[in-house]
Scaffold this active site. Structure first.
Site, mmCIF file in Angstrom:
data_model
loop_
_atom_site.group_PDB
_atom_site.id
_atom_site.type_symbol
_atom_site.label_atom_id
_atom_site.label_comp_id
_atom_site.label_asym_id
_atom_site.label_seq_id
_atom_site.Cartn_x
_atom_site.Cartn_y
_atom_site.Cartn_z
ATOM 1 N N SER A 44 19.487 -39.074 -19.629
ATOM 2 C CA SER A 44 19.676 -40.066 -18.576
ATOM 3 C C SER A 44 18.353 -40.734 -18.242
ATOM 4 C CB SER A 44 20.261 -39.411 -17.328
ATOM 5 O OG SER A 44 19.288 -38.565 -16.754
ATOM 6 N N LYS A 45 18.434 -41.686 -17.343
ATOM 7 C CA LYS A 45 17.229 -42.480 -17.036
ATOM 8 C C LYS A 45 16.041 -41.645 -16.609
ATOM 9 C CE LYS A 45 21.133 -42.973 -15.458
ATOM 10 N NZ LYS A 45 21.859 -41.956 -15.437
ATOM 11 N N ARG A 46 16.308 -40.492 -16.025
ATOM 12 C CA ARG A 46 15.141 -39.728 -15.580
ATOM 13 C C ARG A 46 14.363 -39.120 -16.746
ATOM 14 N NH1 ARG A 46 16.639 -34.322 -15.095
ATOM 15 N NH2 ARG A 46 18.819 -34.104 -15.640
ATOM 16 N N GLY A 70 13.441 -41.056 -19.103
ATOM 17 C CA GLY A 70 12.751 -42.221 -19.655
ATOM 18 C C GLY A 70 13.760 -43.301 -19.975
#
Length: 483
Positions: free
Chosen positions: A239-241, A243
């Site tokens: 997921s976005k966390r 990167g």
RNA sequence: GUCCCCAUCGUCUAGCCUGGCCUAGGACGUCGGCCUUUCAAGCCGGCAACACGGGUUCGAAUCCCGUUGGGGACACCA
């Protein structure tokens, strides 16, 4: 043998995700290998989350990465009649029923069941009530089989058995008349004659819900294949966390589309020890039996290495073309050199100048992304050079100025640049002066490029050309007296 | 909670189906060296894994069972 038909069916609720690209890629490879058809279908039945921008983002991403489709993009919202008529068929056949339970009630009951440690499935209270949809606010549920088992022979995972008694009667038509995912996919996959449904692992448990719907509708059941997920470094779903996850973010970071494809395909598929593949090789060598069954951790470092390999080994013309937009973004468009690039502003046409191609060849050994390429290529744009302070301070000193001056004089004597000739003159001077190679090379390097690190000096001069080389040498000497 | 999937170096993986060729191979990263006008690249070498426990077998990374661990799904989201 019927023709293979596969599809990629993203929902337009955001940017095109790396995981989505990989799913699309496996479908695409299989379609191309089997001379089949690759369908793009947009699953936008959730009107509250779907956006047109997302559809554009999906198309843009697919194009950038070079996954072309043969049919579509279809949009489910344009096919509403099909879902409704097929839902009515099920109702007539007695395989579906109206349910008057309100969303909030269902929610409450689900929570209650969970609190008691029971399975949160629908309790079937409207199943035998024979309701009609007079008020127009009922949902239509599929009467799922409650006995026996549903067997799926997965292309990747093999045979999987699900007990039907854990399935509940899922809603196929919402009270607003829109179909739900599990229903619209079945209708579309059937009507589009999809032969192989290949999707993420997260859909595995949707399969035993969908298979009975195919059967109830009288459609043949396609082959299923479930790809393992891509995880982040902490082994949680990517997921976005972790990167960047959007494919276009990688374009912006200077990755090549072919490198993305190569990295992504190796994440879950292999062909012996081979790491790098051309697209043609991938199409030829792809096989379901070499697809991994377990999830893979996304590794940005290896992706970077793959990208580096592609920068080094791809046709430098291609690299130069992909570089254009980044050069512009870096503010180099006002330089003479950039203006000479024939169609840099319309990058889908034309070829880069020989000069740029040579420049790419010169620096590509030391760059891992196109952004780094821009950094390395920058000193060769424009007449003057921008000195890095540290570099100038260290190497462009009054002490060194005289010998650089001598070098300049000798170079000026040559009417044209010749690598061999100039290098010979350089070495001769070094010998005469009794200095080490580096003692002269570093100041010259700084004078020519403004930096302490560069490609080979004489390659640099070649790209710069005689006049600019001499100009910058003078500039460097001048600077040396001012330090 | 219920159901499903998965399990080889830190990571991607080969080998597993068709047990012996595995003192487990390759790649990324990392560490050391060589090369060298700088920075790279390249080359050579090192470290590093069959989750655990039972079986089956002359022999198991490979087959079977269990345990543990990880992931996913259980919506009027897709």
């Amino acid at each position: 043998m019927t023709q293979v038909r596969v599809r990629f069916a993203p929902s337009p609720t955001g940017l095109l995700h790396i995981g989505g690209v990989r799913t699309a890629l496996f479908n695409w490879l299989f379609a191309r290998q089997q001379k089949g058809v690759f369908v793009l279908r947009i699953e936008d039945t959730d009107q509250s989350r779907s956006t047109d921008e997302s559809i554009q983002a999906i198309i843009e991403g697919m194009k950038w990465v070079g996954l072309d489709w043969d049919e579509g993009p279809y949009r489910q919202t344009e096919r509403m009649d099909l879902y409704r008529s097929h839902a009515m068929q099920l109702l007539e056949k007695g395989r579906a029923y109206w349910c008057a339970c309100k969303a909030e009630e269902l929610d409450a009951r689900r929570k209650e069941a969970e609190a008691k440690g029971l399975s949160p499935k629908y309790d079937g209270r409207c199943r035998d009530r024979g309701l009609t949809n007079q008020a127009g606010d009922a949902a239509l549920r599929f009467k799922a089989p409650q006995e026996g088992e549903t067997v799926v022979d997965d292309l990747i995972k093999g045979k999987i058995v699900f007990d039907n008694n854990v399935q509940d009667d899922l809603i196929i038509l919402r009270s607003n008349g829109y179909p739900t995912y599990n229903f619209s996919v079945v209708v579309d996959d059937a009507l589009m004659n999809i032969t192989h449904v290949v999707r993420g692992d997260d859909h595995l448990t949707n399969t035993p819900r969908q298979v009975p719907i195919f059967q109830a509708l009288g459609f043949p059941v396609p082959q299923f294949g479930h790809l393992p997920m891509i995880l982040g470094s902490d082994k949680a779903r990517l997921s976005k966390r972790h990167g960047a996850t959007s494919i276009m973010a990688y374009k912006d970071m200077g990755y090549l589309p072919d490198a993305m494809v190569n990295y992504l395909v190796r994440l879950g598929w292999s062909h012996g020890d081979q790491e790098l593949f051309t697209r043609q090789e991938l199409i030829e060598k792809f096989s379901w039996k070499n697809v991994q069954t377990s999830a893979a951790v996304f590794n940005p470092e290896k992706l970077l290495w793959v990208n580096e390999q592609y920068i080094k080994k791809s046709d430098p013309k291609q690299v130069a073309m992909l570089l254009w937009p980044h050069l512009k973004q870096a503010g180099l468009e006002d330089t003479e050199e950039y203006k000479k690039e024939p169609l840099a502003s319309a990058l889908q046409y034309g070829e880069p100048t020989e000069w740029l191609v040579n420049l790419v060849v010169m620096v590509r050994e030391r760059t891992k992304t196109l952004l780094e390429t821009v950094h390395w290529v920058r000193p060769y744009f424009g007449q003057t050079v921008t000195f890095e302070d540290e570099a100038a301070k260290k190497f462009l000193t009054p002490a060194i100025a005289p010998i650089v001056g001598k070098l300049l004089t000798r170079f000026e004597a040559f009417p044209a640049f010749s690598k061999q000739q100039w290098e010979g003159a350089f070495k001769q001077l070094v010998e005469e002066e009794g200095v080490k190679m580096g003692q002269l090379a570093q100041p010259v390097r700084v004078a020519l490029t403004g930096r302490t690190a560069s490609p080979g000096l004489f390659d640099v001069m070649e790209v710069l050309g005689r006049d600019r080389t001499l100009f910058r040498l003078r500039q460097g000497i001048e600077r040396a007296f001012h330090t």
